[in-house]
Design a protein around this motif. Structure first.
Motif, PDB file in Angstrom:
ATOM      1  N   LEU A 217      77.710   5.218  81.420  1.00 50.35           N
ATOM      2  CA  LEU A 217      77.629   4.787  80.023  1.00 50.35           C
ATOM      3  C   LEU A 217      78.807   5.358  79.243  1.00 50.35           C
ATOM      4  N   TYR A 218      79.421   4.490  78.406  1.00 49.00           N
ATOM      5  CA  TYR A 218      80.438   4.927  77.454  1.00 49.00           C
ATOM      6  C   TYR A 218      79.818   4.799  76.065  1.00 49.00           C
ATOM      7  N   SER A 219      79.694   5.911  75.359  1.00 46.63           N
ATOM      8  CA  SER A 219      79.062   5.867  74.040  1.00 46.63           C
ATOM      9  C   SER A 219      79.448   7.089  73.218  1.00 46.63           C
ATOM     10  N   ASN A 220      79.563   6.878  71.890  1.00 52.14           N
ATOM     11  CA  ASN A 220      79.708   8.010  70.980  1.00 52.14           C
ATOM     12  C   ASN A 220      78.526   8.068  70.011  1.00 52.14           C
ATOM     13  N   GLN A 221      77.466   7.330  70.340  1.00 55.19           N
ATOM     14  CA  GLN A 221      76.251   7.333  69.525  1.00 55.19           C
ATOM     15  C   GLN A 221      75.321   8.445  70.016  1.00 55.19           C
ATOM     16  N   VAL A 222      75.152   9.468  69.206  1.00 55.84           N
ATOM     17  CA  VAL A 222      74.402  10.644  69.642  1.00 55.84           C
ATOM     18  C   VAL A 222      72.947  10.303  69.961  1.00 55.84           C
ATOM     19  N   SER A 223      72.352   9.386  69.215  1.00 54.45           N
ATOM     20  CA  SER A 223      70.955   9.023  69.494  1.00 54.45           C
ATOM     21  C   SER A 223      70.821   8.393  70.884  1.00 54.45           C
ATOM     22  N   THR A 224      71.789   7.576  71.260  1.00 57.78           N
ATOM     23  CA  THR A 224      71.779   6.954  72.592  1.00 57.78           C
ATOM     24  C   THR A 224      71.984   8.000  73.673  1.00 57.78           C
ATOM     25  N   ILE A 225      72.940   8.887  73.440  1.00 58.41           N
ATOM     26  CA  ILE A 225      73.218   9.952  74.412  1.00 58.41           C
ATOM     27  C   ILE A 225      71.981  10.840  74.578  1.00 58.41           C
ATOM     28  N   ALA A 226      71.341  11.176  73.457  1.00 54.66           N
ATOM     29  CA  ALA A 226      70.150  12.034  73.509  1.00 54.66           C
ATOM     30  C   ALA A 226      69.041  11.384  74.332  1.00 54.66           C
ATOM     31  N   TYR A 227      68.853  10.075  74.154  1.00 51.50           N
ATOM     32  CA  TYR A 227      67.827   9.363  74.922  1.00 51.50           C
ATOM     33  C   TYR A 227      68.110   9.475  76.421  1.00 51.50           C
ATOM     34  N   MET A 228      69.366   9.258  76.805  1.00 55.06           N
ATOM     35  CA  MET A 228      69.741   9.326  78.222  1.00 55.06           C
ATOM     36  C   MET A 228      69.525  10.727  78.777  1.00 55.06           C
ATOM     37  N   LEU A 229      69.869  11.750  77.990  1.00 56.61           N
ATOM     38  CA  LEU A 229      69.714  13.123  78.451  1.00 56.61           C
ATOM     39  C   LEU A 229      68.235  13.482  78.621  1.00 56.61           C
ATOM     40  N   LYS A 230      67.432  13.206  77.601  1.00 53.78           N
ATOM     41  CA  LYS A 230      66.040  13.632  77.605  1.00 53.78           C
ATOM     42  C   LYS A 230      65.212  12.924  78.666  1.00 53.78           C
ATOM     43  N   ASN A 231      65.689  11.743  79.081  1.00 52.01           N
ATOM     44  CA  ASN A 231      64.992  11.008  80.137  1.00 52.01           C
ATOM     45  C   ASN A 231      65.634  11.210  81.500  1.00 52.01           C
ATOM     46  N   ASN A 232      66.546  12.196  81.577  1.00 52.42           N
ATOM     47  CA  ASN A 232      67.203  12.571  82.827  1.00 52.42           C
ATOM     48  C   ASN A 232      67.914  11.397  83.500  1.00 52.42           C
ATOM     49  N   LEU A 233      68.445  10.498  82.650  1.00 52.90           N
ATOM     50  CA  LEU A 233      69.171   9.339  83.179  1.00 52.90           C
ATOM     51  C   LEU A 233      70.646   9.636  83.387  1.00 52.90           C
ATOM     52  N   ALA A 234      71.153  10.678  82.739  1.00 56.38           N
ATOM     53  CA  ALA A 234      72.558  11.042  82.869  1.00 56.38           C
ATOM     54  C   ALA A 234      72.778  12.388  82.195  1.00 56.38           C
ATOM     55  N   ALA A 235      73.973  12.943  82.398  1.00 55.45           N
ATOM     56  CA  ALA A 235      74.389  14.186  81.745  1.00 55.45           C
ATOM     57  C   ALA A 235      75.717  13.927  81.049  1.00 55.45           C
ATOM     58  N   THR A 236      76.187  14.898  80.266  1.00 54.46           N
ATOM     59  CA  THR A 236      77.451  14.704  79.563  1.00 54.46           C
ATOM     60  C   THR A 236      78.090  16.040  79.240  1.00 54.46           C
ATOM     61  N   ILE A 237      79.302  15.999  78.688  1.00 60.25           N
ATOM     62  CA  ILE A 237      80.002  17.182  78.193  1.00 60.25           C
ATOM     63  C   ILE A 237      80.409  16.904  76.756  1.00 60.25           C
ATOM     64  N   LEU A 238      79.947  17.759  75.829  1.00 61.06           N
ATOM     65  CA  LEU A 238      80.229  17.580  74.404  1.00 61.06           C
ATOM     66  C   LEU A 238      80.428  18.944  73.751  1.00 61.06           C
ATOM     67  N   TYR A 239      80.790  18.927  72.447  1.00 63.08           N
ATOM     68  CA  TYR A 239      80.851  20.175  71.700  1.00 63.08           C
ATOM     69  C   TYR A 239      79.500  20.874  71.758  1.00 63.08           C
ATOM     70  N   LYS A 240      79.522  22.186  71.841  1.00 63.86           N
ATOM     71  CA  LYS A 240      78.275  22.951  71.993  1.00 63.86           C
ATOM     72  C   LYS A 240      77.343  22.793  70.792  1.00 63.86           C
ATOM     73  N   GLN A 241      77.901  22.439  69.625  1.00 60.10           N
ATOM     74  CA  GLN A 241      77.065  22.329  68.423  1.00 60.10           C
ATOM     75  C   GLN A 241      76.227  21.053  68.376  1.00 60.10           C
ATOM     76  N   VAL A 242      76.589  20.042  69.181  1.00 64.69           N
ATOM     77  CA  VAL A 242      75.962  18.730  69.032  1.00 64.69           C
ATOM     78  C   VAL A 242      74.448  18.788  69.243  1.00 64.69           C
ATOM     79  N   PHE A 243      74.010  19.479  70.299  1.00 67.66           N
ATOM     80  CA  PHE A 243      72.577  19.532  70.601  1.00 67.66           C
ATOM     81  C   PHE A 243      72.027  20.959  70.558  1.00 67.66           C
ATOM     82  N   GLU A 244      72.705  21.856  69.857  1.00 67.54           N
ATOM     83  CA  GLU A 244      72.279  23.255  69.892  1.00 67.54           C
ATOM     84  C   GLU A 244      70.906  23.466  69.269  1.00 67.54           C
TER      85      GLU A 244
END
Length: 288
Positions: A217-244
């Motif tokens: 997935l290519y996305s800069n939408q944090v809500s979309t990224i969060a959904y993918m992360l929380k459902n263990n569909l993918a991982a990512t690398i971002l600034y540490k503050q984004v999901f702290e």
């Protein structure tokens, strides 16, 4: 000589295409064409060599462009100084910021700055850093908040703070149990990448060329990224503050740290208004 015609000429030179320039400045193509012809008639020489849809400057046109750039910059500086004469003048500053940075930066800027400076209004534009640099140089933005790199010396800039990029995943992701994430661990894991034109895309693509990332997935939408992360569909690398502050997302440091210098950029050789000075000064108070 109409100053608007000079601005049309400047845009046409930038895009080497009248149709494209007219779309950018929201002026009809016939009006831009007419303005260019009026300039040529008034000057007594041809500005462009036309070859189908493409145009290029004549030698005289190239010299005239240099003069036009200098004159418009002087006029814009004059205008900025003139409007400051009114004590109650309300100023709007156009600030660009990448979408990912904006997720934790907005709350640090708005509404605090406007509460402290009621006569200065901020309009925020979500743009990738590389695109934003171009918009600052083209005077479409007053400021960009983005990542400082060596090849961004075309603008003035000041450092705001430094931050790290970290690995993010859901709590049940297999790599969530690791203390540190190495390059090899990411090779076969579904990965979320931010789109091209951003600092993230550049540094992560360079860092993880071999073995390549399994980008799903290519996305800069944090809500979309969060959904993918929380459902263990993918991982990512971002600034540490984004999901702290998100307890359902796990962060881990990288074995080879990636540090980003976050700064504020503005155009060189322009008059820095009082409003701009206040915003630059305000950014010095922002902490990582």
């Amino acid at each position: 000589m109409n100053i608007n015609h000079l601005r049309y000429f400047q845009e046409v030179c930038k895009y080497e295409n009248i149709t494209k320039a007219s779309e950018v400045i929201h002026i009809s193509q016939p009006s831009v064409t007419s303005a260019i012809k009026d300039l040529e008639n008034e000057l007594g020489f041809q500005l462009f060599i036309r070859n189908g849809n493409r145009i290029s400057l004549t030698p005289e046109g190239a010299h005239f462009l240099e003069m036009t750039n200098d004159m418009l910059l002087s006029f814009d500086n004059f205008y900025s100084k003139a409007v400051e004469l009114g004590e109650c003048h309300t100023t709007t500053l156009r600030v660009g910021i990448p979408a990912i940075l904006g997720t934790f930066f907005f709350e640090r800027i708005i509404p605090v700055f406007e509460q402290q400076n009621p006569n200065i209004h901020l309009t925020i534009h979500e743009v990738p850093t590389i695109t934003g640099i171009r918009m600052v140089n083209d005077a479409h933005l007053d400021f960009l908040i983005g990542v400082i790199e060596d090849d961004f010396c075309s603008c003035n800039f000041k450092l705001i703070f430094e931050t790290d990029l970290v690995f993010f995943s859901g709590r049940d992701h297999p790599l969530a149990k690791k203390k540190v994430i190495s390059k090899d661990m990411l090779a076969n894991q579904p990965f979320i990448m931010v789109p091209k034109g951003s600092y993230h895309y550049k540094v992560i693509s360079e860092r993880y060329k071999a073995p390549p990332l399994n980008t799903v997935l290519y996305s800069n939408q944090v809500s979309t990224i969060a959904y993918m992360l929380k459902n263990n569909l993918a991982a990512t690398i971002l600034y540490k503050q984004v999901f702290e502050k998100d307890k359902n997302v796990c962060s881990r440091p990288l074995s080879e740290p990636l540090t980003a210098k976050i700064g504020i950029f503005w155009k060189k050789n322009i008059y820095v208004t009082n409003a701009m000075k206040k915003f630059i000064q305000f950014t010095k108070t922002i902490q990582a």
